[in-house]
Design a protein around this motif. Structure first.
Motif, PDB file in Angstrom:
ATOM      1  N   ILE A   1      55.029  79.951  35.761  1.00  0.00           N
ATOM      2  CA  ILE A   1      55.249  80.413  34.387  1.00  0.00           C
ATOM      3  C   ILE A   1      55.544  81.905  34.453  1.00  0.00           C
ATOM      4  CG2 ILE A   1      54.212  80.810  32.127  1.00  0.00           C
ATOM      5  CD1 ILE A   1      52.696  78.264  32.405  1.00  0.00           C
ATOM      6  N   GLY A   2      56.687  82.287  33.873  1.00  0.00           N
ATOM      7  CA  GLY A   2      57.084  83.680  33.805  1.00  0.00           C
ATOM      8  C   GLY A   2      57.587  84.007  32.412  1.00  0.00           C
ATOM      9  N   ARG A   3      58.313  85.103  32.313  1.00  0.00           N
ATOM     10  CA  ARG A   3      58.903  85.490  31.033  1.00  0.00           C
ATOM     11  C   ARG A   3      60.426  85.510  31.099  1.00  0.00           C
ATOM     12  NH1 ARG A   3      54.516  84.493  30.433  1.00  0.00           N
ATOM     13  NH2 ARG A   3      52.944  85.303  29.006  1.00  0.00           N
ATOM     14  N   SER A   4      60.967  85.329  32.314  1.00  0.00           N
ATOM     15  CA  SER A   4      62.421  85.366  32.461  1.00  0.00           C
ATOM     16  C   SER A   4      62.827  84.446  33.602  1.00  0.00           C
ATOM     17  CB  SER A   4      62.891  86.797  32.768  1.00  0.00           C
ATOM     18  OG  SER A   4      62.444  87.182  34.069  1.00  0.00           O
ATOM     19  N   HIS A   5      64.107  84.101  33.627  1.00  0.00           N
ATOM     20  CA  HIS A   5      64.671  83.326  34.730  1.00  0.00           C
ATOM     21  C   HIS A   5      64.413  84.051  36.054  1.00  0.00           C
ATOM     22  CE1 HIS A   5      67.680  80.706  36.699  1.00  0.00           C
ATOM     23  NE2 HIS A   5      68.058  81.797  37.343  1.00  0.00           N
ATOM     24  N   GLN A   6      64.552  85.364  36.040  1.00  0.00           N
ATOM     25  CA  GLN A   6      64.393  86.140  37.271  1.00  0.00           C
ATOM     26  C   GLN A   6      62.967  86.049  37.819  1.00  0.00           C
ATOM     27  OE1 GLN A   6      66.915  87.282  38.921  1.00  0.00           O
ATOM     28  NE2 GLN A   6      65.618  88.023  40.602  1.00  0.00           N
ATOM     29  N   ASP A   7      61.970  85.998  36.937  1.00  0.00           N
ATOM     30  CA  ASP A   7      60.580  85.818  37.388  1.00  0.00           C
ATOM     31  C   ASP A   7      60.450  84.563  38.247  1.00  0.00           C
ATOM     32  OD1 ASP A   7      59.714  88.046  35.976  1.00  0.00           O
ATOM     33  OD2 ASP A   7      58.895  86.892  34.295  1.00  0.00           O
ATOM     34  N   VAL A   8      61.074  83.489  37.784  1.00  0.00           N
ATOM     35  CA  VAL A   8      60.998  82.203  38.485  1.00  0.00           C
ATOM     36  C   VAL A   8      61.760  82.270  39.809  1.00  0.00           C
ATOM     37  CG1 VAL A   8      61.839  79.832  38.367  1.00  0.00           C
ATOM     38  CG2 VAL A   8      60.568  80.811  36.448  1.00  0.00           C
ATOM     39  N   VAL A   9      62.949  82.869  39.788  1.00  0.00           N
ATOM     40  CA  VAL A   9      63.750  83.003  41.014  1.00  0.00           C
ATOM     41  C   VAL A   9      62.959  83.744  42.088  1.00  0.00           C
ATOM     42  CG1 VAL A   9      65.816  84.086  42.010  1.00  0.00           C
ATOM     43  CG2 VAL A   9      65.969  82.880  39.809  1.00  0.00           C
ATOM     44  N   GLU A  10      62.309  84.836  41.684  1.00  0.00           N
ATOM     45  CA  GLU A  10      61.545  85.637  42.654  1.00  0.00           C
ATOM     46  C   GLU A  10      60.337  84.871  43.188  1.00  0.00           C
ATOM     47  OE1 GLU A  10      60.659  89.282  40.631  1.00  0.00           O
ATOM     48  OE2 GLU A  10      62.772  89.924  40.626  1.00  0.00           O
ATOM     49  N   ALA A  11      59.618  84.170  42.304  1.00  0.00           N
ATOM     50  CA  ALA A  11      58.444  83.413  42.747  1.00  0.00           C
ATOM     51  C   ALA A  11      58.854  82.307  43.715  1.00  0.00           C
ATOM     52  CB  ALA A  11      57.715  82.827  41.535  1.00  0.00           C
ATOM     53  N   ARG A  12      59.951  81.617  43.396  1.00  0.00           N
ATOM     54  CA  ARG A  12      60.426  80.545  44.278  1.00  0.00           C
ATOM     55  C   ARG A  12      60.805  81.092  45.648  1.00  0.00           C
ATOM     56  NH1 ARG A  12      64.839  78.384  46.443  1.00  0.00           N
ATOM     57  NH2 ARG A  12      64.990  76.091  46.592  1.00  0.00           N
ATOM     58  N   GLU A  13      61.522  82.221  45.644  1.00  0.00           N
ATOM     59  CA  GLU A  13      61.969  82.808  46.908  1.00  0.00           C
ATOM     60  C   GLU A  13      60.767  83.224  47.770  1.00  0.00           C
ATOM     61  OE1 GLU A  13      62.067  86.383  47.924  1.00  0.00           O
ATOM     62  OE2 GLU A  13      62.991  85.708  49.794  1.00  0.00           O
ATOM     63  N   GLU A  14      59.748  83.788  47.126  1.00  0.00           N
ATOM     64  CA  GLU A  14      58.563  84.217  47.878  1.00  0.00           C
ATOM     65  C   GLU A  14      57.776  83.028  48.422  1.00  0.00           C
ATOM     66  OE1 GLU A  14      56.396  87.853  46.656  1.00  0.00           O
ATOM     67  OE2 GLU A  14      57.661  87.750  44.867  1.00  0.00           O
ATOM     68  N   TRP A  15      57.734  81.931  47.666  1.00  0.00           N
ATOM     69  CA  TRP A  15      57.069  80.722  48.172  1.00  0.00           C
ATOM     70  C   TRP A  15      57.830  80.156  49.371  1.00  0.00           C
ATOM     71  CZ3 TRP A  15      52.801  78.200  48.660  1.00  0.00           C
ATOM     72  CH2 TRP A  15      52.803  76.840  49.026  1.00  0.00           C
ATOM     73  N   GLU A  16      59.149  80.123  49.267  1.00  0.00           N
ATOM     74  CA  GLU A  16      59.954  79.529  50.335  1.00  0.00           C
ATOM     75  C   GLU A  16      59.858  80.332  51.636  1.00  0.00           C
ATOM     76  OE1 GLU A  16      62.215  76.277  49.990  1.00  0.00           O
ATOM     77  OE2 GLU A  16      60.162  76.474  49.277  1.00  0.00           O
ATOM     78  N   ARG A  17      59.663  81.638  51.541  1.00  0.00           N
ATOM     79  CA  ARG A  17      59.539  82.421  52.776  1.00  0.00           C
ATOM     80  C   ARG A  17      58.073  82.672  53.139  1.00  0.00           C
ATOM     81  NH1 ARG A  17      58.650  87.883  51.773  1.00  0.00           N
ATOM     82  NH2 ARG A  17      59.222  88.635  49.701  1.00  0.00           N
ATOM     83  N   ALA A  18      57.163  81.942  52.476  1.00  0.00           N
ATOM     84  CA  ALA A  18      55.721  82.000  52.803  1.00  0.00           C
ATOM     85  C   ALA A  18      55.179  83.425  52.752  1.00  0.00           C
ATOM     86  CB  ALA A  18      55.459  81.366  54.170  1.00  0.00           C
ATOM     87  N   SER A  19      55.518  84.129  51.670  1.00  0.00           N
ATOM     88  CA  SER A  19      55.032  85.504  51.526  1.00  0.00           C
ATOM     89  C   SER A  19      53.530  85.499  51.235  1.00  0.00           C
ATOM     90  CB  SER A  19      55.780  86.218  50.395  1.00  0.00           C
ATOM     91  OG  SER A  19      55.133  86.006  49.150  1.00  0.00           O
TER      92      SER A  19
END
Length: 307
Positions: free
Chosen positions: A256-274
């Motif tokens: 849950i974010g406030r913008s499309h970009q919030d979601v894009v960033e969270a997904r990218e960080e999950w995929e690279r196991a940050s």
């Protein structure tokens, strides 16, 4: 009283958590309504025979901007998260996990569970708290009786009972078991909107009939709710409430974010196991990969205006 004030939200069937998925009934969110208070997600499952369905086995997955609330009617679920928590979800006990900036966790029904039955709920965090640190709380509320009903208050306050579990907006969460043929009237906060989810039995909410898996919604303004079980067996309901959540949210997958970009960033960080989501120990398999993003900007969602 004008009974058309009760809005009936019907559930849709959704597979949960990967290829060996159990099916859950989802009443929130849907097109007609995104939130009830800060409650933004309601899954209702079971009674599910684990020997036939395989039970619940949700691999490590992430969350942002929300709290998860697990409440069981029967069975047991093992919870592990990236705080290092190892806990069990049991009937009549709330497990509330805060995944503000980022958390990951697993949920697996235990080997001794024969029938799995309960609800999984999410609470949206307000903007000022949506990056809150990871947290986990557990509470076993006492049950008490009012007019032919047995009540357990797991969040907020109802008929004099208050849960100590901390939330970031005022909320109400309670399981209400209604005796066969009984009627109970509950004083509620008129500033809250409410949702009554029916698990078992046909229940009338202020005169409007709700069937199992339906959720009856009431707008703010009511100081009391009357629940009637007209059937010849006990009925089980879950009452949710809170003041209207005035913010638009973007919900996608487990974020849950406030913008499309919030979601894009969270997904990218999950995929690279940050480090944002940490690591869950003790699960004997791979983590869940994030699904592909849609080929469109994810639009914010909010509720229709109250008339």
């Amino acid at each position: 009283m004008d009974h058309t004030e009760i809005e009936i939200l019907t559930a849709r069937d959704v597979p949960l958590g990967g290829p060996r998925a159990m099916t859950v009934r989802r009443t929130l969110p849907q097109r007609a309504r995104t939130l009830i208070g800060a409650w933004c997600f309601a899954d209702h499952y079971g009674p599910d025979r684990v020997s036939e369905s395989g039970g619940m086995d949700v691999a490590p997955h992430p969350h942002t901007g929300l709290q998860t609330v697990s409440w069981l009617f029967s069975g047991e679920i093992e919870h592990r998260d990236s705080l290092g928590t190892h806990a069990f979800v049991r009937p009549g006990e709330i497990n509330l996990m805060t995944g503000g900036h980022g958390i990951s966790h697993t949920e697996v029904s235990t080997p001794g569970t024969t029938v799995l039955h309960g609800v999984q709920l999410w609470v949206a965090l307000p903007d000022e708290h949506r990056h809150a640190p990871r947290d986990f709380q557990h509470h076993a509320p006492k049950s008490f009786r009012v007019d032919g009903a047995e009540i357990r208050v797991f969040l907020g306050t109802l008929v004099g009972a208050t849960s100590p579990v901390r939330t970031f907006t005022p909320l109400l969460g309670a399981e209400i078991l209604i005796d066969a043929g009984a009627t109970v009237t509950l004083d509620v906060d008129p500033d809250f909107e409410h949702g009554l989810l029916v698990d078992e039995g046909d229940v009338r909410l202020d005169g409007t009939v709700l069937q199992p898996a339906e959720l009856g919604y009431t707008a703010p303004g009511r100081a009391a709710l009357t629940l009637t079980n007209a059937s010849d067996r006990p009925a089980r309901t879950v009452l949710l409430g809170g003041p209207p959540f005035g913010e638009e949210i973007v919900m996608w997958w487990n974020f849950i974010g406030r913008s499309h970009q919030d979601v894009v960033e969270a997904r990218e960080e999950w995929e690279r196991a940050s480090d944002r989501f940490g690591h869950v120990d003790g699960y004997p398999g791979e983590r869940l990969p994030a699904p592909a993003l849609p080929n469109a900007v994810i639009a914010p969602r909010k509720n229709p205006a109250h008339h």
